[in-house]
Design a protein around this motif. Structure first.
Motif: not given
Lengths: 221, 290
Positions: B32-36, B144, B232-235, B255-257
């Motif tokens: 998730a930190a790289i948008g996946v 993605s 911010e990061g979302v779940v 989306p990851t954020t």
């Protein structure tokens, strides 16, 4: 540091600054049970694979807060091995990635006009200081870069483009970024790079990871 | 393909994909930190039950069939099971049960009917679907566009080696609920941005809902205070409150954020219910403590 709830298997760690966020990323990722860590501008989302592991992770986090402070010397509570590793700077954060850019983007003149800089001045500003990856999120491999020349702050385009080509280098707000693949987008495009930012078959798949330092270099087309 | 025939490995031919059929597994958490996003099966419990009924290894890929209509033909004999959204199905003309493994012999066609309860049916096959993994998963991430593309007529899917023996014959499966569905919600990081943190009202599932997010129509919630939030990061399961006050609940391809406040997060069990909500179906939230 504030711990905000985010469901059965996650906690959102709210911090004072991006620096504090980036200082914690690698250490938190190594905690037992942690499945994913997502930095934001002032937050770090920490997800565990099993709900039963969340409480233990929540209890360890406050002791790690000191890593985020500029002195970086605050002692963590306990001597957990995972925490100790955080004292060494992450190899990722120490890297500088050089991104060659051909500055011929379609919004170059608009951005120059908005900032009051000449095109040459704009290029000098974009390449003049290192940028840093704050966080991702728009697409695989996309990174929001911060820390650039403050004169480069520009609004998004009023009408987003339906298609922004792969490798386009853009500006929006205080961020710079590179489109890892063709997609719709509203950033002001100032140039392009041939660098492949995201490749799922490569390790690591994304060149730009939270904490990576980026140096743009002007390159003739 | 010749290799599979030579070794007797089963393959599945897609005759008709239906509205949308995707390969799904447990997804690819950790990027998730790289948008996946993690992606993966939307109704996790239904997907996992299917795999277990066949004795498949954990994480074996299955087919997520939206609204039924899938027709496949086996090139070699295998076993299969349908879970999740309730469907009637036939193999070579004879009816097969829901939640009951059935044989699919070489040359036979499985026709999955329209989905009558829920919207996502899982077709699990012995040994799992063996398309090429991307970042450790065979799941299709629709946001993605990672993983295999949606199934198309004529696709040939290799299948893995079936388990030697399975012990479970029938699972006590409950089809997804009809009518009003109550979703259990835990506090979100920005629950205090809502004037009424009880998430009040009756909502209707909007037709433009998908694996990225389920949109709800109803009387907008009002904010406790205005202001902007840094991304911010979302779940998965996060209930996001856009400026129009109508919630969007994130599915597996979210989306990851995100920059809108998350005012609650569904329990994992409620996420499985979310996966099966039909456009027009009514929804209510039930909040619980920490």
């Amino acid at each position: 540091m504030r711990l905000l709830p985010s469901g059965e298997r996650a906690v959102l760690v709210e911090l004072g600054s991006l620096e504090e966020v980036l200082a914690l990323v690698d250490a938190v990722r190594r905690l037992a049970g942690v499945e994913d860590v997502v930095p934001g501008e002032r937050t770090l989302l920490v997800t565990v694979a099993k709900a039963g592991d969340l409480q233990a992770v929540r209890q360890l986090l406050p002791g790690m807060a000191g890593f985020g402070r500029p002195d970086g010397l605050a002692a963590p509570r306990g001597d957990d091995n995972a925490i100790q590793t955080a004292k060494t700077p992450s190899s990722r954060a120490a890297q500088t990635l050089v991104v060659p850019v051909v500055y011929d983007g379609p919004d170059l003149d608009d951005v120059a006009a908005h900032t009051g800089l000449s095109v040459a001045g704009l290029v000098a500003a974009h390449t003049g200081t290192p940028w840093r990856v704050a966080f991702g999120g728009f697409a695989p491999g996309f990174a929001y870069l911060v820390g650039g020349d403050p004169r480069l702050e520009v609004p998004r385009r009023p009408e987003p483009r339906a298609t922004v080509p792969t490798g386009s280098v853009g500006l929006a707000g205080r961020y710079s970024g590179v489109y890892p693949r063709s997609s719709p987008g509203g950033w002001q495009l100032i140039g392009r790079t041939d660098l492949v930012l995201f490749d799922p078959d490569r390790e690591p798949p994304a060149l730009l990871q939270p904490g990576t330092t980026v140096q743009f270099v002007a390159h003739d087309g | 393909m010749a290799d599979h025939v030579a070794t007797g490995m089963a393959e599945l031919v897609v005759v008709t994909p239906g509205a949308l059929t995707l390969v799904q597994d447990r997804g690819r958490p950790g990027y998730a930190a790289i948008g996946v996003s993690a992606s993966g099966a939307f109704d996790v419990r239904a997907y996992e039950t299917g795999g277990r009924l066949l004795g498949n290894p954990e994480g074996a890929a299955a087919l997520e069939v939206l609204l039924g209509g899938l027709v496949v033909r086996a090139r070699a004999s295998t076993r299969a099971v349908l879970t999740g959204g309730l469907v009637q199905a036939r193999v070579a003309g004879r009816p097969v049960g829901y939640g009951e493994p059935f044989p699919l012999l070489a040359g036979e066609e499985l026709r999955v009917g329209q989905c009558s309860r829920g919207i996502r049916t899982y077709l699990s096959l012995a040994g799992g679907v063996l398309v090429r993994p991307v970042l450790g998963s065979r799941a299709t991430d629709t946001l993605s566009t990672l993983g295999p593309p949606p199934l198309a007529a004529g696709d040939v899917l290799p299948l893995g080696r079936p388990a030697d023996a399975t012990t479970v014959v029938v699972a006590p499966l409950t089809p997804p609920p009809d009518g009003l569905v109550t979703l259990d919600v835990l506090p979100g990081p920005r629950s205090d941005w809502l004037a009424d943190p009880q998430l009040p009202g009756d909502w209707t599932v909007a037709p433009d809902s998908n694996r990225v997010g389920v949109r709800l129509l109803g009387d907008a919630w009002s904010r406790a205070h205005a202001g902007e939030l840094a991304s911010e990061g979302v779940v998965r399961g996060a209930i996001q409150l856009p400026p129009d006050g109508r919630p969007v609940i994130f599915g597996p391809d979210h989306p990851t954020t995100g920059g809108y406040p998350v005012v609650g997060v569904l329990t994992d069990q409620a996420c499985d219910l979310l996966a099966q909500l039909r456009p027009g179906q009514r929804v209510r939230f039930r909040t619980s403590g920490k």
